[in-house]
Design an enzyme around this catalytic site. Sequence first.
Site, PDB file in Angstrom:
ATOM      1  CD  GLU A 227       0.231  74.394  52.458  1.00  0.00           C
ATOM      2  OE1 GLU A 227       0.850  73.357  52.729  1.00  0.00           O
ATOM      3  OE2 GLU A 227      -0.424  74.532  51.413  1.00  0.00           O
ATOM      4  CG  HIS A 228       4.580  77.025  52.603  1.00  0.00           C
ATOM      5  ND1 HIS A 228       5.690  77.041  53.406  1.00  0.00           N
ATOM      6  CD2 HIS A 228       4.031  75.798  52.773  1.00  0.00           C
ATOM      7  CE1 HIS A 228       5.815  75.886  54.045  1.00  0.00           C
ATOM      8  NE2 HIS A 228       4.818  75.117  53.660  1.00  0.00           N
TER       9      HIS A 228
END
EC number: 3.1.-.-
Length: 384
Positions: A84-85
């Site tokens: 997700e980063h």
Amino acid sequence: MIFSHISDTHLGFVQYHSEERENDVYTAFDQAIDTSIKDHVDFVLLAGDIFHVPNPSGKAILVLANALRRLKKNNIDSYFILGEHDISRIRSTPVPFVYHNLGFSKYIGDGNPIFHKDVLIAGFDKRRKAESESFEPELARIDAEAKKHQGHKILVLHQGITEVNKFAGELNSSDLPKNFTYYAMGHLHEHELRQFSHLGGPLAYPGSIELTSSEGIKETEKGFYQVDISTKEASPTWIKLDIRTQLSIKTSIDSISNDVNMLMEKIRTLTRKPVVELKITGKMTEPGIIQSQVARLTEITLRCFWKHISQEQASGSVFIDKPLKIEEEMQRIAKEILGSTEMANFAINELLPLLSKGNADESSQAVIENFEKFKKGARNVTIS
């Protein structure tokens, strides 16, 4: 055949606005890569959250490029998925794709299997919990393909598994394909190795390579897995990295001088200045005592923090005594305020990380997407 399984490198993460802490992350990553080269692994898996933010600094981009180049120079292939980063909610090409296009590494996050010699490798980028339902047919498809393959089969995911961490879990272990011989996981920052009877091999989280802000200050170990697949069974070995020590010490006003003396003795044995936190109980009758003791530590630590806590906090607080339970406490409070488990999950697991990184546009987009999902669900409700 041996491969390295590395995850949650968070390249570009800067703690305390400190260049030293940024470099600590790069040093840990280079250690993992150099150890993999020294040990002559056949390939390297990067299981997501390669960068700390979707638009990483030039330094972070170069550190990864140099590491992948060293692997290529030593005839070691690498494969990656996105966490997700790494993914921006605002439409843009993820930075790691550059390395795929240049031939430095191979992207495998689209669910299409590739082969490294006789090893089938399949991966999926991070899916939010709201996307779990659409994930099922894709996992079933890849499971059918894995079943037909006679050699080793590796699944690479950046997901939380409920049985490992119920608050960070998007999937149950029973949701996973059954026919893989190794499950290379990312997302959880503590290293875990589990064997489920209904899965074809071990499920492993290497954990993050360095402490991040969400984990607090604590004495811990970080590392990655090397996995031997030269026999029928996958055999993972956890490799410890040499990271900067972080210490959280409980003391009291009455004993702080003696405790600082012992702490200083320990610090003198370390090769790098540690990050230190003092949690102090007792009546604050003479604040100068604390300041003088902290001053003794300033020159021999990278950062020294202190906080005054009540006796009750020292003996029973979830936040003080059980740092690994912080997510649970945040989840409980959010659910209590919002009145909904689903909304609490969104607030803590999706919105809060974006806000903490200052991503206003992505935060707004997340709220819009969640509202659209709510409206869709409301339309589908049957009133009886």
